[in-house]
Design a protein around this motif. Structure first.
Motif, PDB file in Angstrom:
ATOM      1  N   PHE A 465     -23.394 -84.696  32.860  1.00  0.00           N
ATOM      2  CA  PHE A 465     -23.584 -83.233  32.806  1.00  0.00           C
ATOM      3  C   PHE A 465     -22.636 -82.624  31.775  1.00  0.00           C
ATOM      4  CE2 PHE A 465     -21.957 -79.062  34.097  1.00  0.00           C
ATOM      5  CZ  PHE A 465     -23.124 -78.316  34.117  1.00  0.00           C
ATOM      6  N   SER A 466     -21.388 -83.087  31.831  1.00  0.00           N
ATOM      7  CA  SER A 466     -20.373 -82.560  30.935  1.00  0.00           C
ATOM      8  C   SER A 466     -20.751 -82.818  29.479  1.00  0.00           C
ATOM      9  CB  SER A 466     -19.057 -83.242  31.275  1.00  0.00           C
ATOM     10  OG  SER A 466     -17.999 -82.519  30.784  1.00  0.00           O
ATOM     11  N   LEU A 467     -21.271 -84.017  29.216  1.00  0.00           N
ATOM     12  CA  LEU A 467     -21.671 -84.336  27.838  1.00  0.00           C
ATOM     13  C   LEU A 467     -22.907 -83.547  27.432  1.00  0.00           C
ATOM     14  CD1 LEU A 467     -21.223 -88.232  27.930  1.00  0.00           C
ATOM     15  CD2 LEU A 467     -19.789 -86.565  26.723  1.00  0.00           C
ATOM     16  N   ALA A 468     -23.847 -83.416  28.368  1.00  0.00           N
ATOM     17  CA  ALA A 468     -25.115 -82.738  28.040  1.00  0.00           C
ATOM     18  C   ALA A 468     -24.933 -81.248  27.796  1.00  0.00           C
ATOM     19  CB  ALA A 468     -26.132 -82.961  29.162  1.00  0.00           C
ATOM     20  N   THR A 469     -23.910 -80.644  28.439  1.00  0.00           N
ATOM     21  CA  THR A 469     -23.724 -79.198  28.284  1.00  0.00           C
ATOM     22  C   THR A 469     -22.680 -78.846  27.233  1.00  0.00           C
ATOM     23  OG1 THR A 469     -22.181 -79.276  30.124  1.00  0.00           O
ATOM     24  CG2 THR A 469     -24.402 -78.521  30.634  1.00  0.00           C
ATOM     25  N   ALA A 470     -22.027 -79.844  26.660  1.00  0.00           N
ATOM     26  CA  ALA A 470     -20.970 -79.541  25.675  1.00  0.00           C
ATOM     27  C   ALA A 470     -21.579 -78.763  24.512  1.00  0.00           C
ATOM     28  CB  ALA A 470     -20.357 -80.839  25.175  1.00  0.00           C
ATOM     29  N   PRO A 471     -20.976 -77.607  24.155  1.00  0.00           N
ATOM     30  CA  PRO A 471     -21.539 -76.815  23.059  1.00  0.00           C
ATOM     31  C   PRO A 471     -21.621 -77.645  21.780  1.00  0.00           C
ATOM     32  CG  PRO A 471     -19.767 -75.621  24.147  1.00  0.00           C
ATOM     33  CD  PRO A 471     -19.762 -76.998  24.705  1.00  0.00           C
ATOM     34  N   GLY A 472     -22.771 -77.572  21.111  1.00  0.00           N
ATOM     35  CA  GLY A 472     -22.944 -78.300  19.854  1.00  0.00           C
ATOM     36  C   GLY A 472     -23.181 -79.787  20.046  1.00  0.00           C
ATOM     37  N   GLY A 473     -23.303 -80.216  21.296  1.00  0.00           N
ATOM     38  CA  GLY A 473     -23.480 -81.639  21.561  1.00  0.00           C
ATOM     39  C   GLY A 473     -24.844 -82.152  21.122  1.00  0.00           C
ATOM     40  N   PHE A 474     -25.863 -81.304  21.253  1.00  0.00           N
ATOM     41  CA  PHE A 474     -27.219 -81.755  20.938  1.00  0.00           C
ATOM     42  C   PHE A 474     -27.958 -80.708  20.098  1.00  0.00           C
ATOM     43  CE2 PHE A 474     -25.961 -84.246  24.551  1.00  0.00           C
ATOM     44  CZ  PHE A 474     -26.422 -85.510  24.222  1.00  0.00           C
ATOM     45  N   LEU A 475     -28.576 -81.196  19.032  1.00  0.00           N
ATOM     46  CA  LEU A 475     -29.296 -80.310  18.107  1.00  0.00           C
ATOM     47  C   LEU A 475     -30.441 -79.589  18.811  1.00  0.00           C
ATOM     48  CD1 LEU A 475     -29.166 -79.597  15.110  1.00  0.00           C
ATOM     49  CD2 LEU A 475     -30.881 -81.339  14.677  1.00  0.00           C
ATOM     50  N   ASP A 477     -30.494 -78.128  21.484  1.00  0.00           N
ATOM     51  CA  ASP A 477     -30.085 -76.843  22.063  1.00  0.00           C
ATOM     52  C   ASP A 477     -30.185 -75.727  21.034  1.00  0.00           C
ATOM     53  OD1 ASP A 477     -29.555 -77.533  24.721  1.00  0.00           O
ATOM     54  OD2 ASP A 477     -27.696 -78.484  24.134  1.00  0.00           O
ATOM     55  N   LEU A 478     -30.067 -76.092  19.769  1.00  0.00           N
ATOM     56  CA  LEU A 478     -30.179 -75.077  18.716  1.00  0.00           C
ATOM     57  C   LEU A 478     -31.619 -74.928  18.250  1.00  0.00           C
ATOM     58  CD1 LEU A 478     -27.049 -76.081  16.600  1.00  0.00           C
ATOM     59  CD2 LEU A 478     -27.245 -74.204  18.211  1.00  0.00           C
ATOM     60  N   ILE A 479     -32.344 -76.050  18.248  1.00  0.00           N
ATOM     61  CA  ILE A 479     -33.754 -76.006  17.817  1.00  0.00           C
ATOM     62  C   ILE A 479     -34.617 -76.507  18.977  1.00  0.00           C
ATOM     63  CG2 ILE A 479     -35.380 -76.713  16.004  1.00  0.00           C
ATOM     64  CD1 ILE A 479     -32.871 -77.422  14.302  1.00  0.00           C
ATOM     65  N   PRO A 480     -34.976 -75.594  19.911  1.00  0.00           N
ATOM     66  CA  PRO A 480     -35.672 -76.027  21.128  1.00  0.00           C
ATOM     67  C   PRO A 480     -36.965 -76.807  20.866  1.00  0.00           C
ATOM     68  CG  PRO A 480     -34.961 -73.746  21.314  1.00  0.00           C
ATOM     69  CD  PRO A 480     -34.689 -74.157  19.909  1.00  0.00           C
ATOM     70  N   ALA A 481     -37.625 -76.546  19.733  1.00  0.00           N
ATOM     71  CA  ALA A 481     -38.894 -77.232  19.477  1.00  0.00           C
ATOM     72  C   ALA A 481     -38.715 -78.748  19.432  1.00  0.00           C
ATOM     73  CB  ALA A 481     -39.487 -76.733  18.163  1.00  0.00           C
ATOM     74  N   LEU A 482     -37.495 -79.199  19.156  1.00  0.00           N
ATOM     75  CA  LEU A 482     -37.255 -80.652  19.067  1.00  0.00           C
ATOM     76  C   LEU A 482     -37.511 -81.357  20.390  1.00  0.00           C
ATOM     77  CD1 LEU A 482     -33.993 -80.980  16.929  1.00  0.00           C
ATOM     78  CD2 LEU A 482     -36.339 -81.392  16.241  1.00  0.00           C
ATOM     79  N   ARG A 483     -37.493 -80.603  21.484  1.00  0.00           N
ATOM     80  CA  ARG A 483     -37.698 -81.265  22.782  1.00  0.00           C
ATOM     81  C   ARG A 483     -39.094 -81.872  22.902  1.00  0.00           C
ATOM     82  NH1 ARG A 483     -38.805 -76.852  27.436  1.00  0.00           N
ATOM     83  NH2 ARG A 483     -39.440 -78.697  28.511  1.00  0.00           N
ATOM     84  N   HIS A 484     -40.005 -81.432  22.001  1.00  0.00           N
ATOM     85  CA  HIS A 484     -41.357 -81.987  22.049  1.00  0.00           C
ATOM     86  C   HIS A 484     -41.533 -83.213  21.158  1.00  0.00           C
ATOM     87  CE1 HIS A 484     -42.432 -78.538  24.398  1.00  0.00           C
ATOM     88  NE2 HIS A 484     -41.966 -77.728  23.469  1.00  0.00           N
ATOM     89  N   LEU A 485     -40.440 -83.659  20.524  1.00  0.00           N
ATOM     90  CA  LEU A 485     -40.551 -84.861  19.681  1.00  0.00           C
ATOM     91  C   LEU A 485     -41.045 -86.029  20.529  1.00  0.00           C
ATOM     92  CD1 LEU A 485     -37.417 -85.331  17.372  1.00  0.00           C
ATOM     93  CD2 LEU A 485     -39.731 -84.747  16.723  1.00  0.00           C
ATOM     94  N   PRO A 486     -42.002 -86.789  20.037  1.00  0.00           N
ATOM     95  CA  PRO A 486     -42.431 -87.948  20.831  1.00  0.00           C
ATOM     96  C   PRO A 486     -41.302 -88.986  20.902  1.00  0.00           C
ATOM     97  CG  PRO A 486     -43.624 -87.827  18.746  1.00  0.00           C
ATOM     98  CD  PRO A 486     -42.772 -86.599  18.808  1.00  0.00           C
ATOM     99  N   LEU A 487     -41.322 -89.764  21.970  1.00  0.00           N
ATOM    100  CA  LEU A 487     -40.222 -90.705  22.204  1.00  0.00           C
ATOM    101  C   LEU A 487     -40.059 -91.722  21.079  1.00  0.00           C
ATOM    102  CD1 LEU A 487     -40.720 -91.277  26.009  1.00  0.00           C
ATOM    103  CD2 LEU A 487     -38.632 -90.447  24.931  1.00  0.00           C
ATOM    104  N   TRP A 488     -41.171 -92.076  20.437  1.00  0.00           N
ATOM    105  CA  TRP A 488     -41.097 -93.114  19.404  1.00  0.00           C
ATOM    106  C   TRP A 488     -40.584 -92.570  18.076  1.00  0.00           C
ATOM    107  CZ3 TRP A 488     -44.006 -91.220  15.505  1.00  0.00           C
ATOM    108  CH2 TRP A 488     -45.053 -90.358  15.841  1.00  0.00           C
TER     109      TRP A 488
END
Ligand code: HEM
Length: 768
Positions: A465-475, A477-488
């Motif tokens: 949780f701590s790693l997932a919520t760290a500010p700037g930890g994951f792109l 969070d800044l570009i929500p559309a990336l969550r739809h990237l296919p797994l491959w």
């Protein structure tokens, strides 16, 4: 001689000119019915007349390649254009729009039309008229003229953009409308500007060819289409800002009568372009913001950002609280940055945090949507990430009932004491992570001494949780559309991580909860947060889900944070042996050497209590807090804070602010003792390090009790010192780990029982 000054060469770029003719024809529009007032209709008619003449001339230019007299050709081309216009008019079935809709429908049809006037005979293969162009070429030899043609396009688009941008009001919906107008202006202006620039560039670069014709012929069409598009878009743009419960009035009406005329009916709507003014909620809300304030509305100061992306490059990747504190020194206690359009306000003083997040907690208690931790991993159901609303209130009620006050926490005192004793036993036998107390209070589950599966699960999940919520930890969070990237997809590693972390979370939420349900069914459940909420009730699915996730919120909220505070206590005792000595002598004096301290002794242990406060202050467990999110526009200390702003209270700075705490980096419990400071004590850090307003940590009494009992028992039973190896003192590492929940980085120290008797009593689990 520049390219533009060279004579025209009719070479294989002739095709470019032909493309220009076709493009122009494709963009040729048509007139349809409209309910507009006469002068708008007149404007459209005029556009169409000029457009048709233009089209005829283009057709004519294209067809001079036929060896037919110019006049005859021109007449034929004009006829063809008019026929095309009439044909499209007949086809039209849209009574409210001009032309463009139909262009989209049949562009290829139109390109056939333009070539048809030139196909009646075989003379089409002759080229004399084109060749004669080489001696004329009036356009390509006039680059200055073309520069003058480009400039107004770019200037008009840029100045419209500038003035629209300046006319932002701070009213969200008006600003949304202005943004739409800007987008519209840019998108219509962009095509004409690009085409004009392309025409100019091709004239300057290849002035002796016909490449520029491709752009030049289309330019006029783009102008007329821009006008038609603007007229058509009025309806759509107006409609976008329309909600049934809101009112709009026309600026024109206001100027004429000085009194707004409110219209709710589309029929009564004035035909001039109107700006929607926000009404109802927004007006009632914004009337608190005076005109004077509104005229100077701007976000708090902060580092200058780049266009579009804002301060994305300024955002720290680790220990963000240190960067935030530096910004505080540069820009003041309240500063801001903007990342990809998202405003973030950073607070660097406890006073501002209290004013904003406590006093105005009604509008600063939402949470932002965290894509990685919340949406992808699944933490969005825990209290810490729940949006402000009914479900949030239900969870808070559960917490309040069971652990919401020092009095309510008393019921758990025996459990806290027993678990602190077990902790001591584990420390003496082998150092182990804690987490058992919270497991017992949440689920009534007694953890195994070593490698308990539930304790391990909680440790793992909270670290994730701590790693997932760290500010700037994951792109993402800044570009929500990336969550739809296919797994491959390359770079979708974060999605695999989210799946793995999601499954840990799922186990952490379900397994202990199911364990309580089984025990309740068997009649063997121990008293706990979960059993109290479940027992004797028939719950629907939603109610059970709320209890399941509330329990997980408590369990996850408590384990890592309390553990971190206890680690920092051991670090402080290693670094400040004189503090440990003084606390021990107070314990010996008050309790004697025959037993371990309990909660009943707390009031008689002022130094021990000051030491607990200093543990919370000295090492800030949640240094950059959890961001709040505002649900309304606000003006604070002269700065405008728009709805949806992320507000980050920099708790580390509050607890290390030299204005509030003397020598803040030192561990000095006496700062909280009135007797040693001429009656003046420094601020109790527990009012800062557990957060603010309606989001204040619901585990504050729990954490305070746990930290007190573990610290007191540990000091009574243990000697904690720096490690000495071969006569050399090993200095402990004193560093923060990065993440929402920070804990001291692993350090070495020596922990020994104070006396042999202590070991036997602790092992036996009874009073000394
Ligand atoms: C050293 C101990 C602890 C510290 C320093 C701490 C600090 C914090 C902070 C700073 C917040 C965010 C508050 C805000 O947004 O303004 C928070 C939220 C929270 N804490 Fe704690 N906490 C501690 C222990 C605990 C314990 C023992 C529990 C459970 C019993 C707990 C449960 C929670 C929960 C559920 C939230 C989310 C509240 C919400 O969003 O409404 N915490 N904590």
């Amino acid at each position: 001689m520049s390219a533009a000054e060279q004579p025209l060469k009719v070479d294989n770029t002739l095709g470019a000119a032909f493309i220009g003719v076709i493009c122009a024809a494709i963009l040729y529009g048509e007139l349809t019915h409209s309910k507009d007032v006469w002068y708008i209709k007149g404007l459209v008619a005029l556009v169409w007349i000029f457009d048709t003449i233009h089209q005829s001339l283009i057709c004519h230019t294209g067809s001079v390649r036929f060896n037919v007299s110019s006049l005859k050709r021109l007449t034929a081309d004009a006829g063809a254009s008019l026929f095309l216009c009439y044909h499209k008019f007949q086809q039209s079935d849209n009574v409210n729009s001009y032309g463009l809709e139909h262009h989209r429908r049949s562009p290829f049809q139109r390109s056939c039309w333009i070539s048809s006037p030139g196909l009646p005979d075989n003379e089409s293969l002759e080229m004399p008229a084109w060749l004669s162009l080489s001696s004329v070429a009036p356009l390509h030899s006039q680059p200055k003229l073309n520069i003058l043609a480009v400039l107004p396009d770019v200037l008009i688009a840029a100045s419209l953009f500038y003035f629209l941008h300046r006319s932002r009001t701070g009213f969200k919906k008006s600003d949304t409308m202005i943004t739409r107008l800007i987008v519209f202006t840019v998108s219509t202006g962009v095509f004409t500007s690009i085409c004009a620039i392309a025409s100019l560039v091709s004239i300057l670069a290849w002035g002796n060819t016909l490449i520029y014709v491709a752009f030049y012929f289309s330019l006029g069409k783009l102008y007329s289409n821009s006008i038609l598009a603007t007229l058509n878009a009025r309806i759509t743009i107006r409609g976008l800002g329309e909600d049934s419960d809101e009112l709009s009035f026309s600026l024109q009406t206001v100027t004429k009568s000085c009194q707004p005329t409110f219209n709710t009916s589309a029929i009564l709507r004035p035909t001039n372009i109107s700006i929607k003014i926000d009404t109802t909620q927004e007006l009632t809300r914004d009337h608190n913001i005076s005109d004077l304030e509104r005229s100077s509305l701007s976000l708090p100061p902060g580092p200058a950002g780049l266009p579009l992306v804002g301060n994305i490059l300024d955002m720290p990747c680790s220990k963000e609280w240190l960067t935030f504190a530096r910004w505080g020194e540069e820009y003041g206690d309240i500063c801001s940055v903007t990342v990809l359009g998202q405003p973030i306000v950073i607070i660097n003083s406890a006073r501002v945090a209290t004013d904003l997040l406590d006093k105005k907690s009604a509008i600063y208690s939402d949470r932002p949507t965290l894509q990685m931790a919340g949406e992808l991993v699944g933490w969005k159901n825990t209290l810490v990430l729940l949006p402000y609303g009914d479900r949030f209130r239900r969870y808070r009620r559960f917490f309040h009932k069971l652990i919401g006050s020092a009095a309510a926490m008393k019921q758990f005192n025996p459990i806290e004491e027993a678990e602190a004793l077990r902790f001591l036993r584990r420390v003496l036998i082998a150092s182990r992570a804690v987490g058992a107390t919270v497991l017992r209070i949440t689920y009534g589950y007694e953890a195994q001494e070593f490698k308990d599966p539930f304790v391990q699960l909680a440790d793992q999940a909270t670290e994730q949780f701590s790693l997932a919520t760290a500010p700037g930890g994951f792109l993402v969070d800044l570009i929500p559309a990336l969550r739809h990237l296919p797994l491959w997809f390359p770079g979708a590693g974060f999605r695999h991580k989210a799946l793995a972390w999601g499954s840990t979370l799922c186990d952490m939420v379900s397994r202990p909860f199911d364990h309580v349900k089984q025990q309740l069914a068997a009649g063997t459940a121990q008293a706990s947060f979960t059993s109290a909420l479940l027992s004797g009730k028939v719950l629907n699915q939603q109610e059970e889900l709320d209890i399941r996730w509330s329990a997980a919120s408590l369990y996850s909220g408590a384990s890592d944070t309390t553990v971190s505070a206890i680690y920092s206590f051991f670090l402080a005792m290693t670094l400040y042996p004189e503090v440990a000595r003084r606390a021990r002598s107070e314990l010996d004096e008050v309790i004697g050497s025959d037993r371990l301290p309990t909660f009943d002794d707390r009031e008689s242990l002022p130094y021990m209590n000051a030491l607990v406060k200093e543990v919370f202050r000295w090492y800030t467990v949640v240094p950059a807090a959890v961001p709040h999110c505002s649900t309304q526009d606000d003006v604070h200390e002269g700065y405008f804070i728009p709805k949806g702003t992320l507000v980050i209270p920099n708790i580390w700075k509050f607890t290390h602010d030299p204005r509030a705490y003397s020598r803040p980096d030192e561990f000095r419990p006496e700062r909280f003792l009135a007797s040693e400071n001429e009656g003046v004590v420094e601020q109790d850090p527990r009012s800062l390090c557990f957060g603010f307003g309606r989001r204040v940590c619901p585990g504050v009494h729990f954490a305070d009790a746990s930290v007190f009992i573990v610290c007191a028992m540990s000091l009574a039973a243990l000697d904690i010192d720096k490690l000495v190896v071969d006569g050399v003192v090993v200095e402990p590492v004193h560093e923060y780990s990065t993440g929402t929940i920070s804990r001291p980085k692993p350090f070495k120290c020596s922990i020994k029982p104070r006396s042999p008797r202590v070991v036997s009593v602790v092992e036996a689990g009874s009073a000394i």
